[in-house]
Design a protein around this motif. Sequence first.
Motif, PDB file in Angstrom:
ATOM      1  N   ASN A  98      35.780  27.913  58.686  1.00 41.73           N
ATOM      2  CA  ASN A  98      36.972  29.019  59.051  1.00 41.73           C
ATOM      3  C   ASN A  98      37.381  29.745  57.529  1.00 41.73           C
ATOM      4  O   ASN A  98      38.389  28.122  57.184  1.00 41.73           O
ATOM      5  CB  ASN A  98      37.810  28.759  59.411  1.00 41.73           C
ATOM      6  CG  ASN A  98      38.917  29.938  59.811  1.00 41.73           C
ATOM      7  OD1 ASN A  98      39.483  31.229  59.220  1.00 41.73           O
ATOM      8  ND2 ASN A  98      40.263  29.986  61.165  1.00 41.73           N
ATOM      9  N   PRO A  99      36.770  30.065  56.630  1.00 39.76           N
ATOM     10  CA  PRO A  99      37.572  30.760  54.905  1.00 39.76           C
ATOM     11  C   PRO A  99      39.548  30.194  54.811  1.00 39.76           C
ATOM     12  O   PRO A  99      39.835  30.662  55.548  1.00 39.76           O
ATOM     13  CB  PRO A  99      37.434  31.621  54.404  1.00 39.76           C
ATOM     14  CG  PRO A  99      35.835  31.932  55.715  1.00 39.76           C
ATOM     15  CD  PRO A  99      36.596  31.011  56.710  1.00 39.76           C
ATOM     16  N   GLY A 100      39.673  29.613  54.247  1.00 44.79           N
ATOM     17  CA  GLY A 100      41.620  29.402  54.056  1.00 44.79           C
ATOM     18  C   GLY A 100      42.244  28.600  55.214  1.00 44.79           C
ATOM     19  O   GLY A 100      43.123  28.295  55.331  1.00 44.79           O
ATOM     20  N   HIS A 136      45.686  27.664  54.108  1.00 44.92           N
ATOM     21  CA  HIS A 136      47.207  28.327  55.247  1.00 44.92           C
ATOM     22  C   HIS A 136      47.430  27.215  55.776  1.00 44.92           C
ATOM     23  O   HIS A 136      49.329  27.338  55.565  1.00 44.92           O
ATOM     24  CB  HIS A 136      45.695  29.435  55.543  1.00 44.92           C
ATOM     25  CG  HIS A 136      45.316  29.904  55.245  1.00 44.92           C
ATOM     26  ND1 HIS A 136      44.403  31.735  55.722  1.00 44.92           N
ATOM     27  CD2 HIS A 136      45.625  30.949  53.903  1.00 44.92           C
ATOM     28  CE1 HIS A 136      44.213  32.195  55.407  1.00 44.92           C
ATOM     29  NE2 HIS A 136      44.419  31.436  54.036  1.00 44.92           N
ATOM     30  N   PRO A 140      46.557  35.237  53.837  1.00 46.17           N
ATOM     31  CA  PRO A 140      45.716  36.346  53.643  1.00 46.17           C
ATOM     32  C   PRO A 140      44.694  36.152  53.635  1.00 46.17           C
ATOM     33  O   PRO A 140      44.382  35.168  54.898  1.00 46.17           O
ATOM     34  CB  PRO A 140      46.123  35.777  51.864  1.00 46.17           C
ATOM     35  CG  PRO A 140      46.137  34.364  52.042  1.00 46.17           C
ATOM     36  CD  PRO A 140      47.169  33.797  52.843  1.00 46.17           C
ATOM     37  N   GLY A 141      43.737  37.314  53.391  1.00 43.44           N
ATOM     38  CA  GLY A 141      42.573  37.233  54.105  1.00 43.44           C
ATOM     39  C   GLY A 141      41.982  37.470  55.114  1.00 43.44           C
ATOM     40  O   GLY A 141      43.016  38.365  55.384  1.00 43.44           O
ATOM     41  N   TRP A 142      40.840  37.107  55.770  1.00 45.00           N
ATOM     42  CA  TRP A 142      40.711  38.244  56.659  1.00 45.00           C
ATOM     43  C   TRP A 142      41.670  37.796  58.618  1.00 45.00           C
ATOM     44  O   TRP A 142      41.512  38.506  59.513  1.00 45.00           O
ATOM     45  CB  TRP A 142      39.475  37.781  57.794  1.00 45.00           C
ATOM     46  CG  TRP A 142      39.220  36.342  58.225  1.00 45.00           C
ATOM     47  CD1 TRP A 142      38.740  35.093  57.488  1.00 45.00           C
ATOM     48  CD2 TRP A 142      39.478  35.624  59.536  1.00 45.00           C
ATOM     49  NE1 TRP A 142      38.889  33.890  57.915  1.00 45.00           N
ATOM     50  CE2 TRP A 142      39.187  34.553  59.346  1.00 45.00           C
ATOM     51  CE3 TRP A 142      39.802  36.193  60.363  1.00 45.00           C
ATOM     52  CZ2 TRP A 142      38.979  34.269  60.645  1.00 45.00           C
ATOM     53  CZ3 TRP A 142      40.161  36.207  61.863  1.00 45.00           C
ATOM     54  CH2 TRP A 142      39.192  35.047  62.286  1.00 45.00           C
ATOM     55  N   GLN A 143      42.580  36.526  57.856  1.00 44.67           N
ATOM     56  CA  GLN A 143      44.080  36.693  59.290  1.00 44.67           C
ATOM     57  C   GLN A 143      45.150  37.181  58.478  1.00 44.67           C
ATOM     58  O   GLN A 143      45.414  37.421  59.270  1.00 44.67           O
ATOM     59  CB  GLN A 143      43.533  35.265  59.075  1.00 44.67           C
ATOM     60  CG  GLN A 143      42.706  34.825  59.098  1.00 44.67           C
ATOM     61  CD  GLN A 143      43.026  32.624  59.439  1.00 44.67           C
ATOM     62  OE1 GLN A 143      43.583  32.642  60.381  1.00 44.67           O
ATOM     63  NE2 GLN A 143      42.151  32.104  58.961  1.00 44.67           N
ATOM     64  N   THR A 144      45.002  37.941  57.533  1.00 39.59           N
ATOM     65  CA  THR A 144      45.875  39.595  57.621  1.00 39.59           C
ATOM     66  C   THR A 144      46.448  40.445  58.457  1.00 39.59           C
ATOM     67  O   THR A 144      44.943  40.633  59.340  1.00 39.59           O
ATOM     68  CB  THR A 144      45.925  40.366  56.766  1.00 39.59           C
ATOM     69  OG1 THR A 144      45.367  39.356  55.237  1.00 39.59           O
ATOM     70  CG2 THR A 144      46.780  41.194  55.711  1.00 39.59           C
TER      71      THR A 144
END
Length: 239
Positions: free
Chosen positions: A27-29, A33, A220-224
């Motif tokens: 999972n990126p970030g 996070h 940030p990122g896709w989880q915004t």
Amino acid sequence: MTLLRDEDLAAAFDHASRSYDALVAANPGYHTHLRRSVRRMGLPGQGEGLRVLDLGCGTGASTAALRSVLPAADITAVDASAGMLARAAAKPWADGVRFVHAPAEHLADAHVEGPFDAVFAAYLFRNLTDPDAVLATVRAVLRPGGRLGVHEYSLSGRRADRAVWTLVCRGIVQPAATLLGDGPLYRHLWSSVVHFDPVDRFAARLRDAGFDKVRALSLPGWQTGITHTFVAARPEDLR
């Protein structure tokens, strides 16, 4: 609806503990996070003299984030899954980290007692049957003025955010988890987020539980719009 009951959820986490770290690493970030959410609590220095409760520590990712940002803090890490906790406790830790097997609803039974200067809960509240009862417990173990940080999947309310969440879960996470024999847990993951409080409702829940200085901050990122940090405090005692 594929939400698991408490006892089934604990067993599912026990089973998934062997592959959990590998899945979250994809999972990126994820770890970045968690560290950002810890920093958002605004605790002083490197945590010197602070007692911090890591509520729902899982395999220790949130514990590692706390240790990275607050290396001098005394950390008590708690989880209801014996399998997840065993994975966490087996990792190399510096002094000042203690692991306790206990559900968030029954801290006193496990002799987890305050006052704590801060409580951090990552990916916990959407899995609770009675989040208000646990918030009451958290408030009770915090010192007056103590900080609460909640790192949680909580959708902003936009249709696009739910669509992205569904795409990631059904297109990537659930197929991988099913191959590992953990399909029910990750179907629960999708449902638990969809049925959990949206951002404004959880912020209101915190205020209703007696917390002040409540803020909700996106990541940030896709989880915004999908994952948020909620920061709050137990009010100072009036004298």
